[in-house]
Write an enzyme that holds these catalytic residues in place. Structure first.
Site: not given
Ligand code: PMT
Length: 216
Positions: A22-23
């Site tokens: 994820n970011r």
């Protein structure tokens, strides 16, 4: 005080060259670790893969996957006064990692995923942690409802609600804006500010609340 902090994303391998992630940049968790260290606390930082330099003056344990983060938390949680779970841990991982690079054969590819270990959810029920427990709730809708649900279900003393649908805050940004959710108080919003400034404010609040819990 001894504080354990988780930070960054996890990577869940699909094959030797690909993973699900994820970011999360780790900026929020690292800022919390620095702020806790600057306040004189003994910090253990369990970090997923990030490109930030390792902070000095604390124990830093680097991990890749949710399972590794779970094991690292399990072995370092004993004796901690406070634990802050700011990592963005993958909720699901591929059931199996392919031995070789997955080849482009069909028009579609179906992945089968399984749940990862819930590290925050295990703190009380599996690891027997009795100190001050802080979780985050990163949400794109019904922020406070989900945050209060996590507060109760995971036995947290505090959940830091983070609206990650807003541009410029949350994942991989320099600034953040959060709301503090406590069991017996109204939600308390903190204004948008740099992650370093927010971390100092959060650590001041957590230090005070954790000390109060110890005296009760
Ligand atoms: O890293 P940055 O780019 O600075 O971004 C900061 C952040 C957005 C990642 C951070 O502020 C944040 O909100 N962290 C929590 C991210 C998250 O995954 O939240 P969640 O609502 O999915 O998870 C709830 C809580 O359970 C979190 O405390 C999380 O660490 C924990 N968790 C989740 C899944 C899991 N398998 N184990 C866990 O311990």
């Amino acid at each position: 005080m001894k504080i354990l902090i988780t930070a960054g994303p996890t990577r869940e391998p699909l094959d030797p060259v690909r993973y699900l992630t994820n970011r999360s940049s780790g900026k929020m968790g690292y800022a919390l670790a620095e702020a806790a260290h600057d306040r004189g606390h003994e910090v253990t930082l369990i970090s997923g893969p990030v490109s930030l330099p390792p902070p000095e003056g604390m124990i830093v344990v680097k991990v890749e996957t949710a399972r590794q983060m779970y094991e690292a938390v399990r072995s370092h949680l004993g004796g901690q006064d406070t634990a802050i779970f700011s990592a963005a841990v993958a909720d699901y991982r591929p059931v199996a990692k392919a031995e070789q690079k997955i080849k482009k054969t069909g028009e579609t590819l179906t992945l089968t995923l399984e749940k990862t270990e819930d590290i925050l959810g295990s703190a009380r029920s599996v690891f027997g942690f009795t100190g001050y427990l802080v979780g985050f709730a990163a949400e794109t809708e019904r922020l406070l409802e989900h945050a209060h649900d996590k507060l109760a279900r995971k036995g947290c003393d505090l959940v830091i609600a983070n609206d990650v649908s807003q541009a410029g805050i949350g994942f991989d940004s320099a600034e953040n804006e959060v709301t503090l959710c406590l069991p017996d108080a109204s939600p308390f919003p903190l204004p948008r500010q740099t992650k370093a400034a927010l971390a100092r404010e959060l650590i001041a609040f957590i230090t005070q609340q954790a000390a109060l819990k110890k005296t009760l």
